[in-house]
Design a protein around this motif. Structure first.
Motif, PDB file in Angstrom:
ATOM      1  N   LYS A 159       0.812  -1.220   0.000  1.00  0.00           N
ATOM      2  CA  LYS A 159       0.000   0.000   0.000  1.00  0.00           C
ATOM      3  C   LYS A 159       0.841   1.262   0.000  1.00  0.00           C
ATOM      4  CE  LYS A 159      -4.041  -2.069   2.243  1.00  0.00           C
ATOM      5  NZ  LYS A 159      -4.911  -2.050   3.441  1.00  0.00           N
ATOM      6  N   ASN A 160       1.964   1.238   0.712  1.00  0.00           N
ATOM      7  CA  ASN A 160       2.789   2.445   0.777  1.00  0.00           C
ATOM      8  C   ASN A 160       3.347   2.817  -0.590  1.00  0.00           C
ATOM      9  OD1 ASN A 160       2.446   2.829   3.563  1.00  0.00           O
ATOM     10  ND2 ASN A 160       4.067   1.364   4.023  1.00  0.00           N
ATOM     11  N   PHE A 161       3.693   1.822  -1.382  1.00  0.00           N
ATOM     12  CA  PHE A 161       4.169   2.105  -2.735  1.00  0.00           C
ATOM     13  C   PHE A 161       3.026   2.536  -3.642  1.00  0.00           C
ATOM     14  CE2 PHE A 161       7.813  -0.466  -1.333  1.00  0.00           C
ATOM     15  CZ  PHE A 161       8.849   0.362  -1.737  1.00  0.00           C
ATOM     16  N   GLN A 162       1.840   1.998  -3.399  1.00  0.00           N
ATOM     17  CA  GLN A 162       0.681   2.401  -4.203  1.00  0.00           C
ATOM     18  C   GLN A 162       0.447   3.906  -4.105  1.00  0.00           C
ATOM     19  OE1 GLN A 162      -2.745   0.090  -3.025  1.00  0.00           O
ATOM     20  NE2 GLN A 162      -1.671  -1.850  -3.268  1.00  0.00           N
ATOM     21  N   THR A 163       0.698   4.478  -2.919  1.00  0.00           N
ATOM     22  CA  THR A 163       0.488   5.915  -2.735  1.00  0.00           C
ATOM     23  C   THR A 163       1.472   6.752  -3.546  1.00  0.00           C
ATOM     24  OG1 THR A 163       1.980   6.107  -0.824  1.00  0.00           O
ATOM     25  CG2 THR A 163      -0.304   5.501  -0.370  1.00  0.00           C
ATOM     26  N   MET A 164       2.519   6.105  -4.052  1.00  0.00           N
ATOM     27  CA  MET A 164       3.551   6.827  -4.808  1.00  0.00           C
ATOM     28  C   MET A 164       3.305   6.812  -6.312  1.00  0.00           C
ATOM     29  SD  MET A 164       5.835   8.274  -2.880  1.00  0.00           S
ATOM     30  CE  MET A 164       4.381   8.806  -1.961  1.00  0.00           C
ATOM     31  N   ALA A 205       5.713  12.751   1.986  1.00  0.00           N
ATOM     32  CA  ALA A 205       6.696  11.696   1.722  1.00  0.00           C
ATOM     33  C   ALA A 205       6.041  10.322   1.819  1.00  0.00           C
ATOM     34  CB  ALA A 205       7.854  11.789   2.711  1.00  0.00           C
ATOM     35  N   MET A 206       6.624   9.355   1.132  1.00  0.00           N
ATOM     36  CA  MET A 206       6.102   7.990   1.200  1.00  0.00           C
ATOM     37  C   MET A 206       6.124   7.504   2.645  1.00  0.00           C
ATOM     38  SD  MET A 206       7.572   4.520  -0.588  1.00  0.00           S
ATOM     39  CE  MET A 206       7.442   2.967   0.300  1.00  0.00           C
ATOM     40  N   PRO A 207       4.998   7.026   3.152  1.00  0.00           N
ATOM     41  CA  PRO A 207       4.966   6.503   4.527  1.00  0.00           C
ATOM     42  C   PRO A 207       5.713   5.179   4.622  1.00  0.00           C
ATOM     43  CG  PRO A 207       2.873   6.093   3.442  1.00  0.00           C
ATOM     44  CD  PRO A 207       3.697   6.919   2.486  1.00  0.00           C
ATOM     45  N   CYS A 208       6.143   4.829   5.832  1.00  0.00           N
ATOM     46  CA  CYS A 208       6.759   3.511   6.038  1.00  0.00           C
ATOM     47  C   CYS A 208       6.048   2.838   7.200  1.00  0.00           C
ATOM     48  CB  CYS A 208       8.259   3.624   6.289  1.00  0.00           C
ATOM     49  SG  CYS A 208       8.724   4.422   7.836  1.00  0.00           S
ATOM     50  N   GLN A 209       6.022   1.524   7.162  1.00  0.00           N
ATOM     51  CA  GLN A 209       5.230   0.769   8.126  1.00  0.00           C
ATOM     52  C   GLN A 209       5.743   0.912   9.557  1.00  0.00           C
ATOM     53  OE1 GLN A 209       2.336   0.360   6.431  1.00  0.00           O
ATOM     54  NE2 GLN A 209       2.149  -1.506   7.641  1.00  0.00           N
ATOM     55  N   ARG A 210       7.052   1.024   9.724  1.00  0.00           N
ATOM     56  CA  ARG A 210       7.592   1.160  11.080  1.00  0.00           C
ATOM     57  C   ARG A 210       7.021   2.403  11.753  1.00  0.00           C
ATOM     58  NH1 ARG A 210      11.598   3.484  14.120  1.00  0.00           N
ATOM     59  NH2 ARG A 210      12.556   2.111  15.677  1.00  0.00           N
ATOM     60  N   THR A 211       7.073   3.533  11.064  1.00  0.00           N
ATOM     61  CA  THR A 211       6.539   4.770  11.630  1.00  0.00           C
ATOM     62  C   THR A 211       5.034   4.684  11.824  1.00  0.00           C
ATOM     63  OG1 THR A 211       8.299   6.132  10.684  1.00  0.00           O
ATOM     64  CG2 THR A 211       6.233   7.235  11.216  1.00  0.00           C
ATOM     65  N   LYS A 212       4.331   4.129  10.852  1.00  0.00           N
ATOM     66  CA  LYS A 212       2.873   4.008  10.961  1.00  0.00           C
ATOM     67  C   LYS A 212       2.492   3.137  12.160  1.00  0.00           C
ATOM     68  CE  LYS A 212       0.628   3.332   7.013  1.00  0.00           C
ATOM     69  NZ  LYS A 212       0.347   2.838   5.627  1.00  0.00           N
ATOM     70  N   PHE A 213       3.242   2.070  12.367  1.00  0.00           N
ATOM     71  CA  PHE A 213       2.975   1.188  13.515  1.00  0.00           C
ATOM     72  C   PHE A 213       3.211   1.930  14.826  1.00  0.00           C
ATOM     73  CE2 PHE A 213       4.746  -1.634  16.775  1.00  0.00           C
ATOM     74  CZ  PHE A 213       3.667  -2.485  16.983  1.00  0.00           C
ATOM     75  N   LEU A 214       4.320   2.657  14.911  1.00  0.00           N
ATOM     76  CA  LEU A 214       4.633   3.384  16.145  1.00  0.00           C
ATOM     77  C   LEU A 214       3.576   4.440  16.446  1.00  0.00           C
ATOM     78  CD1 LEU A 214       8.513   3.814  15.855  1.00  0.00           C
ATOM     79  CD2 LEU A 214       7.253   2.275  17.381  1.00  0.00           C
ATOM     80  N   LYS A 215       3.121   5.139  15.407  1.00  0.00           N
ATOM     81  CA  LYS A 215       2.074   6.141  15.598  1.00  0.00           C
ATOM     82  C   LYS A 215       0.800   5.495  16.130  1.00  0.00           C
ATOM     83  CE  LYS A 215       3.902  10.057  13.988  1.00  0.00           C
ATOM     84  NZ  LYS A 215       3.971  11.314  14.785  1.00  0.00           N
ATOM     85  N   MET A 216       0.441   4.344  15.556  1.00  0.00           N
ATOM     86  CA  MET A 216      -0.747   3.625  16.023  1.00  0.00           C
ATOM     87  C   MET A 216      -0.536   3.163  17.467  1.00  0.00           C
ATOM     88  SD  MET A 216      -1.860   0.350  16.831  1.00  0.00           S
ATOM     89  CE  MET A 216      -0.684  -0.738  16.023  1.00  0.00           C
ATOM     90  N   PHE A 217       0.646   2.647  17.763  1.00  0.00           N
ATOM     91  CA  PHE A 217       0.932   2.137  19.112  1.00  0.00           C
ATOM     92  C   PHE A 217       0.802   3.248  20.140  1.00  0.00           C
ATOM     93  CE2 PHE A 217       3.584   1.097  22.711  1.00  0.00           C
ATOM     94  CZ  PHE A 217       3.314  -0.242  22.933  1.00  0.00           C
ATOM     95  N   GLU A 218       1.344   4.416  19.822  1.00  0.00           N
ATOM     96  CA  GLU A 218       1.270   5.552  20.754  1.00  0.00           C
ATOM     97  C   GLU A 218      -0.171   5.868  21.119  1.00  0.00           C
ATOM     98  OE1 GLU A 218       2.135  10.372  20.778  1.00  0.00           O
ATOM     99  OE2 GLU A 218       2.025   9.238  18.909  1.00  0.00           O
ATOM    100  N   VAL A 219      -1.057   5.855  20.126  1.00  0.00           N
ATOM    101  CA  VAL A 219      -2.453   6.214  20.356  1.00  0.00           C
ATOM    102  C   VAL A 219      -3.226   5.097  21.052  1.00  0.00           C
ATOM    103  CG1 VAL A 219      -4.627   6.831  19.232  1.00  0.00           C
ATOM    104  CG2 VAL A 219      -2.475   7.801  18.402  1.00  0.00           C
ATOM    105  N   CYS A 220      -3.102   3.892  20.525  1.00  0.00           N
ATOM    106  CA  CYS A 220      -3.942   2.785  21.011  1.00  0.00           C
ATOM    107  C   CYS A 220      -3.420   2.118  22.281  1.00  0.00           C
ATOM    108  CB  CYS A 220      -4.083   1.727  19.909  1.00  0.00           C
ATOM    109  SG  CYS A 220      -4.967   2.294  18.448  1.00  0.00           S
ATOM    110  N   TYR A 221      -2.120   2.177  22.492  1.00  0.00           N
ATOM    111  CA  TYR A 221      -1.542   1.413  23.613  1.00  0.00           C
ATOM    112  C   TYR A 221      -0.622   2.244  24.509  1.00  0.00           C
ATOM    113  CZ  TYR A 221      -3.084  -2.340  20.508  1.00  0.00           C
ATOM    114  OH  TYR A 221      -3.830  -3.163  19.692  1.00  0.00           O
ATOM    115  N   GLY A 222      -0.498   3.537  24.227  1.00  0.00           N
ATOM    116  CA  GLY A 222       0.444   4.363  24.967  1.00  0.00           C
ATOM    117  C   GLY A 222       0.224   4.377  26.466  1.00  0.00           C
TER     118      GLY A 222
END
Length: 355
Positions: A159-164, A205-222
């Motif tokens: 999906k991240n490449f699809q956005t590009m 910029a093209m998103p990457c899964q590591r950053t997307k995961f960390l952002k989700m983790f901060e919100v859902c499990y912080g």
């Protein structure tokens, strides 16, 4: 001062003692490995031959090897006693990932890295022509059909490449690249175009899964993460790490001292693939290897280390945080909250849902 129930106090004490033991065992493995390599490098040629009347130095490493084996067994016993995962079983005769597929997986997870030295000769010539002559924008961006690039069909599975897709088309149009010559482009040429777009459009910029995961983790499990880390005496590092995540993608400025502190704390936590990236072809769809469901945050030493050494483990798929081996220091995934987050409903507000 926070007061914990007896069961938590016992869990904290046991976890900290076991953590220290695991660190010692891992240090033993590291020392024995280094010592064994050093001895191997210093061996004389006669050590490979018959007995020269002296002690056979080739056998000197056997005590180290024995201690190393004991350390390995002890680590494995500790891991298995907590039932957090199982040893990875390689599927026989499984097709291997191609070098390009490995690159795509890594770039999807970590972001596109510099690989400019590997761009094709054809693309280098096109870049030189674009710099020498004013041929920019002689083609419309919608004249480009990226499916004509041989590697794009693999990249577009993510999906991240699809956005590009359109950013790449715009980059090609800006340099005046002929739409009927896309078949000559390789994976590094595409990466060059993505990096150029990222540099010129940092907010898109093209998103990457590591950053997307960390952002989700901060919100859902912080909030739960901070509670666990506080129990284990790591509250300050946890708060710094959450702040580090929060600033990613923003223009927030920090003093050098504060930024160094945030980075130091961030280094204590690693994003781990429950099924390792190298085994992506063992899944039904290798493009799902970087999905949130296959990612877990781990306290780096020793917990992330023991997922890979002394043997490769497949971590339980329902875990989203591994702060220790006991259940009190694990966070179980909440798919419902993650879905809400993906819909923009679950947001930060005191660590919880913004209703």
């Amino acid at each position: 001062m926070v007061r914990y129930k007896k069961q938590y106090l016992e869990a904290i004490r046991g976890e900290l003692e076991e953590k220290e033991l695991l660190e010692e065992l891992l240090e033993q493995l590291s020392k024995h490995k280094k010592g064994h390599l050093a001895k191997g490098n210093n061996k004389k040629s006669k050590d490979r031959g018959g007995n020269d009347g002296k002690k056979n130095t080739q056998r000197d490493s056997s005590p180290d090897q024995s201690n190393r084996a004991i350390a390995k067994d002890d680590i494995i016993k500790i891991i298995y006693s907590h039932h957090i995962g199982s040893p990875h079983l390689t599927i026989p005769d499984q097709p291997k990932l191609s070098p390009e597929q490995k690159l795509i997986i890594n770039w999807d997870f970590e972001g596109v890295s510099k690989e400019e030295s590997n761009i094709s000769t054809y693309f280098k010539n096109a870049l030189a022509t674009a710099q020498k002559y004013d041929i920019s924008n002689r083609h419309e961006f919608n004249n480009y059909e990226l499916t004509n690039i041989p590697i794009w069909s693999e990249m577009a599975k993510f999906k991240n490449f699809q956005t590009m897709y359109f950013p790449i088309c715009h980059q090609l149009a800006n340099m005046g690249y002929p739409p009927d010559e896309l078949q000559y482009l390789n994976i590094y040429d595409v990466a060059y175009l993505i990096k150029k777009h990222n540099k010129e459009n940092p907010q898109k910029a093209m998103p990457c899964q590591r950053t997307k995961f960390l952002k989700m983790f901060e919100v859902c499990y912080g909030e739960e993460f901070l509670r666990i880390e506080s129990m284990l005496g790591r509250k300050d590092d946890a708060k710094n790490f959450l702040e580090y995540i929060h600033q990613i993608g923003t223009s927030k400025q920090y003093s050098d001292e504060t930024w160094e502190k945030l980075q130091k704390s961030a280094a204590m936590y690693n994003v781990h693939h429950k099924k390792n990236r190298q085994f992506a072809n063992e899944t039904d769809d290798y493009s799902k290897i970087n999905d949130f469901s296959n990612l877990t945050l781990c306290y780096a030493n020793p917990y992330h280390t023991i997922m890979h050494h002394p043997q490769e483990l497949d971590l339980n798929i329902n875990l989203v945080y591994l702060g220790g081996l006991r259940k009190e220091f694990l966070i179980v995934r909440n798919p419902a909250n993650e879905r809400l987050y993906s819909q923009g409903i679950y947001k930060i507000k005191n660590g919880g849902r913004n209703e």
